[in-house]
Design a protein around this motif. Structure first.
Motif, mmCIF file in Angstrom:
data_model
loop_
_atom_site.group_PDB
_atom_site.id
_atom_site.type_symbol
_atom_site.label_atom_id
_atom_site.label_comp_id
_atom_site.label_asym_id
_atom_site.label_seq_id
_atom_site.Cartn_x
_atom_site.Cartn_y
_atom_site.Cartn_z
ATOM 1 N N GLN A 142 0.860 -1.178 0.000
ATOM 2 C CA GLN A 142 0.000 0.000 0.000
ATOM 3 C C GLN A 142 0.901 1.234 0.000
ATOM 4 O O GLN A 142 1.467 1.615 1.018
ATOM 5 C CB GLN A 142 -0.931 -0.004 1.216
ATOM 6 C CG GLN A 142 -2.083 0.970 1.092
ATOM 7 C CD GLN A 142 -3.195 0.644 2.070
ATOM 8 O OE1 GLN A 142 -2.969 0.021 3.105
ATOM 9 N NE2 GLN A 142 -4.411 1.062 1.755
ATOM 10 N N GLU A 143 1.038 1.815 -1.166
ATOM 11 C CA GLU A 143 1.941 2.952 -1.343
ATOM 12 C C GLU A 143 1.387 4.196 -0.649
ATOM 13 O O GLU A 143 0.171 4.387 -0.548
ATOM 14 C CB GLU A 143 2.108 3.231 -2.840
ATOM 15 C CG GLU A 143 3.288 4.097 -3.195
ATOM 16 C CD GLU A 143 4.609 3.353 -3.185
ATOM 17 O OE1 GLU A 143 5.642 4.010 -3.424
ATOM 18 O OE2 GLU A 143 4.623 2.138 -2.933
ATOM 19 N N SER A 144 2.288 5.057 -0.177
ATOM 20 C CA SER A 144 1.893 6.331 0.428
ATOM 21 C C SER A 144 2.342 7.466 -0.485
ATOM 22 O O SER A 144 3.343 7.353 -1.205
ATOM 23 C CB SER A 144 2.538 6.490 1.806
ATOM 24 O OG SER A 144 2.099 5.486 2.702
ATOM 25 N N LEU A 145 1.608 8.571 -0.443
ATOM 26 C CA LEU A 145 1.945 9.751 -1.227
ATOM 27 C C LEU A 145 2.410 10.861 -0.285
ATOM 28 O O LEU A 145 1.864 11.027 0.810
ATOM 29 C CB LEU A 145 0.743 10.227 -2.033
ATOM 30 C CG LEU A 145 0.244 9.307 -3.152
ATOM 31 C CD1 LEU A 145 -1.017 9.880 -3.788
ATOM 32 C CD2 LEU A 145 1.323 9.090 -4.207
ATOM 33 N N PHE A 146 3.400 11.640 -0.747
ATOM 34 C CA PHE A 146 3.945 12.717 0.072
ATOM 35 C C PHE A 146 4.072 13.992 -0.763
ATOM 36 O O PHE A 146 4.188 13.948 -1.985
ATOM 37 C CB PHE A 146 5.337 12.334 0.601
ATOM 38 C CG PHE A 146 5.349 11.068 1.417
ATOM 39 C CD1 PHE A 146 4.977 11.080 2.755
ATOM 40 C CD2 PHE A 146 5.726 9.859 0.840
ATOM 41 C CE1 PHE A 146 4.981 9.912 3.503
ATOM 42 C CE2 PHE A 146 5.744 8.692 1.579
ATOM 43 C CZ PHE A 146 5.364 8.719 2.921
ATOM 44 N N TYR A 147 4.055 15.121 -0.055
ATOM 45 C CA TYR A 147 4.370 16.404 -0.688
ATOM 46 C C TYR A 147 5.269 17.185 0.263
ATOM 47 O O TYR A 147 5.483 16.772 1.414
ATOM 48 C CB TYR A 147 3.095 17.186 -1.039
ATOM 49 C CG TYR A 147 2.442 17.917 0.124
ATOM 50 C CD1 TYR A 147 2.528 19.306 0.242
ATOM 51 C CD2 TYR A 147 1.714 17.233 1.093
ATOM 52 C CE1 TYR A 147 1.910 19.987 1.291
ATOM 53 C CE2 TYR A 147 1.094 17.897 2.141
ATOM 54 C CZ TYR A 147 1.190 19.273 2.241
ATOM 55 O OH TYR A 147 0.593 19.945 3.281
ATOM 56 N N TRP A 148 5.821 18.262 -0.232
ATOM 57 C CA TRP A 148 6.717 19.080 0.588
ATOM 58 C C TRP A 148 6.223 20.512 0.590
ATOM 59 O O TRP A 148 5.800 21.048 -0.433
ATOM 60 C CB TRP A 148 8.137 19.024 0.027
ATOM 61 C CG TRP A 148 9.104 19.919 0.756
ATOM 62 C CD1 TRP A 148 9.712 19.677 1.952
ATOM 63 C CD2 TRP A 148 9.595 21.199 0.314
ATOM 64 N NE1 TRP A 148 10.541 20.714 2.294
ATOM 65 C CE2 TRP A 148 10.493 21.664 1.297
ATOM 66 C CE3 TRP A 148 9.361 21.984 -0.817
ATOM 67 C CZ2 TRP A 148 11.158 22.898 1.187
ATOM 68 C CZ3 TRP A 148 10.015 23.197 -0.925
ATOM 69 C CH2 TRP A 148 10.903 23.639 0.063
ATOM 70 N N ARG A 149 6.272 21.123 1.763
ATOM 71 C CA ARG A 149 5.810 22.498 1.903
ATOM 72 C C ARG A 149 6.693 23.216 2.925
ATOM 73 O O ARG A 149 6.976 22.672 3.998
ATOM 74 C CB ARG A 149 4.351 22.525 2.365
ATOM 75 C CG ARG A 149 3.743 23.910 2.545
ATOM 76 C CD ARG A 149 2.317 23.788 3.059
ATOM 77 N NE ARG A 149 1.695 25.075 3.274
ATOM 78 C CZ ARG A 149 1.025 25.762 2.359
ATOM 79 N NH1 ARG A 149 0.885 25.246 1.157
ATOM 80 N NH2 ARG A 149 0.486 26.931 2.629
ATOM 81 N N ARG A 150 7.138 24.404 2.575
ATOM 82 C CA ARG A 150 7.871 25.218 3.527
ATOM 83 C C ARG A 150 7.091 26.499 3.769
ATOM 84 O O ARG A 150 6.790 27.232 2.822
ATOM 85 C CB ARG A 150 9.276 25.559 3.002
ATOM 86 C CG ARG A 150 10.149 26.202 4.082
ATOM 87 C CD ARG A 150 11.490 26.616 3.540
ATOM 88 N NE ARG A 150 11.385 27.832 2.731
ATOM 89 C CZ ARG A 150 12.448 28.497 2.262
ATOM 90 N NH1 ARG A 150 13.659 28.022 2.481
ATOM 91 N NH2 ARG A 150 12.280 29.582 1.539
ATOM 92 N N GLU A 151 6.749 26.721 5.017
ATOM 93 C CA GLU A 151 6.008 27.924 5.381
ATOM 94 C C GLU A 151 6.950 28.850 6.142
ATOM 95 O O GLU A 151 7.427 28.514 7.221
ATOM 96 C CB GLU A 151 4.788 27.564 6.224
ATOM 97 C CG GLU A 151 3.750 26.725 5.476
ATOM 98 C CD GLU A 151 2.568 26.356 6.353
ATOM 99 O OE1 GLU A 151 2.666 26.543 7.578
ATOM 100 O OE2 GLU A 151 1.554 25.879 5.805
ATOM 101 N N ALA A 152 7.230 29.979 5.554
ATOM 102 C CA ALA A 152 8.110 30.960 6.192
ATOM 103 C C ALA A 152 7.528 32.355 5.975
ATOM 104 O O ALA A 152 6.765 32.589 5.041
ATOM 105 C CB ALA A 152 9.513 30.865 5.602
ATOM 106 N N LYS A 153 7.896 33.289 6.874
ATOM 107 C CA LYS A 153 7.388 34.653 6.743
ATOM 108 C C LYS A 153 7.859 35.296 5.446
ATOM 109 O O LYS A 153 7.137 36.059 4.818
ATOM 110 C CB LYS A 153 7.859 35.479 7.947
ATOM 111 C CG LYS A 153 7.206 35.079 9.261
ATOM 112 C CD LYS A 153 7.670 35.983 10.402
ATOM 113 C CE LYS A 153 6.994 35.581 11.704
ATOM 114 N NZ LYS A 153 7.435 36.439 12.844
ATOM 115 N N SER A 154 9.088 34.984 5.063
ATOM 116 C CA SER A 154 9.640 35.605 3.867
ATOM 117 C C SER A 154 9.136 34.969 2.581
ATOM 118 O O SER A 154 8.910 35.644 1.580
ATOM 119 C CB SER A 154 11.172 35.526 3.895
ATOM 120 O OG SER A 154 11.583 34.172 4.022
ATOM 121 N N SER A 155 8.946 33.638 2.613
ATOM 122 C CA SER A 155 8.498 32.960 1.388
ATOM 123 C C SER A 155 7.892 31.609 1.696
ATOM 124 O O SER A 155 8.409 30.864 2.531
ATOM 125 C CB SER A 155 9.684 32.780 0.423
ATOM 126 O OG SER A 155 10.638 31.905 0.987
#
Length: 439
Positions: A356-369
């Protein structure tokens, strides 16, 4: 209705060739073709005994006593007047989640009667398996089934030549424009139809999109009716409310506070988890993506949620399918992030059916960007970022940031463009997402 060939057919045939093997358990959401594939496999056997535990309640009594497989088979053979002979009979337990002792019996078939071919399937099966903590570890082989992939759809509509042709293409060997445009036309149609076998079979038989839309509406009604089966866990209205919010929030991080006004985070999460267990919803979880495995550094509270099928998704969103066919503008085609959903589903379908494969994403939350990459996957021992973009105009700032921070060798952009490369970014047409992942 014509039988739609599936990639799992070859796996089932390989299992059939084993003289002694583990019982098979086909797992997946309702209506994705589990039972149909098993009945197709049954043509390879002299005898076929199918027992549906939802329809045939009287057979539950057979499993209330001892679970010795030889005794069970003797009783079932007499009850259904069907010979059960190793190597010649396929014994099929359908909707097995309705009879917990029958699930428990599978391990004993492996231990005491491995020469008999036993196969089982069920929808909402994950709920039942959660009640059996040590279920069949090492004794039962699971196969995970999803709706048809784009390649399976092409084969179904008589375009197997396109499947072969595009499998040979690459950034160094792009397709001719004529073939590329033909595949894009099929890709748009697949977004509308989706991969539910009944819908694709209806299209093959009738070539009528309106009729297919009615079948999709029937499937939507059926899936919503299933929410009542969850009522022992979560109230029906809350499940419905959360499901509708998942559709509305598609394409972005799922905000729990927006899902059900009168419910707590814990209650909403419980509803999301149940919809995921039922196979209707697929989670894409945030991963820090600093190393392999990607699942080692996840933020379980930060998820995007996909629906199991683009055809069902577009019917729920009531998208204008005429626009999908006629427009070349990616933003129009990608309303509701339908192309992004398609890519995630194709990655799952292209993975091994035995896990059972899993899916991932990447997110960076910063004040500047802020930065976000649609998907992050492991391929050949490397971490590869994936973005779904409109073409050369699509901003790739997040992709470049990820490549710089994580030292990934290259990134992948799925778009309506033909195969190409831009520096360390590989451009793959959307219709070849599954080809790229499985190569």
């Amino acid at each position: 209705m014509p039988y739609i060939s599936r990639h799992i057919d070859q796996e089932l045939l390989a299992w059939r060739a084993e003289k002694q093997g583990k019982p098979l358990l086909l797992r997946g959401a309702r209506q994705v073709g589990k039972s149909t594939a098993i009945r197709h496999l049954a043509r390879q056997f002299t005898h076929f005994l199918e027992i549906n535990f939802e329809e045939q309640r009287q057979v539950h009594k057979v499993f209330e006593g001892d679970l010795d497989p030889l005794e069970l088979c003797e009783t079932l053979s007499v009850l259904y007047n069907t010979p059960i002979v190793p190597g010649k009979t396929l014994l099929f337990f359908d909707e097995i989640q309705a009879c917990i002792p029958a699930i428990s019996s599978l391990r004993f078939f492996y231990e005491k009667y491995p020469e008999l071919h036993v196969i089982a399937a069920g929808s909402l099966l994950e709920f039942a398996l959660a009640e059996i903590p040590s279920f069949g570890v090492g004794r039962i082989r699971s196969i995970f089934v999803y709706p048809l992939s784009f390649n399976e759809y092409l084969t179904a509509v008589g375009e197997s030549g396109l499947v072969t042709h595009k499998a040979k293409a690459s950034p160094g060997n792009p397709l001719t424009d004529v073939i590329h445009q033909k595949l894009i036309t099929h890709f748009k149609r697949f977004l509308v139809l989706g991969g539910m076998p009944e819908v694709v079979a209806t299209y093959v038989e009738s070539n009528d999109l309106i009729r297919c839309s009615r079948v999709l509406d029937d499937l939507v009604t059926s899936l919503r009716t299933d929410f009542a089966r969850y009522k022992n866990h979560v109230p029906f209205l809350r499940i419905t409310e959360v499901f509708d919010s998942i559709i509305q929030q598609s394409g972005g991080k799922f905000i729990y506070s927006k899902a059900a006004i009168s419910s707590t985070y814990k209650q909403i999460k419980e509803a999301v988890d149940l919809l995921t267990m039922g196979g209707l919803v697929i989670a894409v979880t945030h991963s820090a993506s600093n190393g392999i495995p990607l699942g080692a550094e996840v933020n379980d509270k930060s998820k995007k949620l996909l629906l199991l099928d683009t055809g069902i998704f577009q019917r729920l969103l009531q998208l204008n399918i005429g626009e999908l066919f006629l427009e070349t503008d990616f933003d129009v085609i990608n309303k509701g992030a339908i192309a992004e959903q398609y890519v995630g589903l194709e990655l799952l379908k292209a993975a091994s059916c035995y896990r059972q494969e899993s899916l991932f994403y990447w997110r960076r939350e910063a004040k500047s960007s802020n930065a976000e990459v649609d998907y992050v996957t492991q391929k050949s021992g490397q971490i590869i970022p994936i973005e779904v973009k409109s073409g050369k105009k699509g901003s790739m700032q997040s992709m470049h940031l990820f490549l710089q921070e994580k030292k990934s060798p290259y990134g992948v952009r799925f778009s309506l463009e033909n195969y190409s490369t831009y520096n360390n970014i590989v451009v793959i047409p959307l219709y070849a997402a599954g080809d790229w992942y499985s190569s």
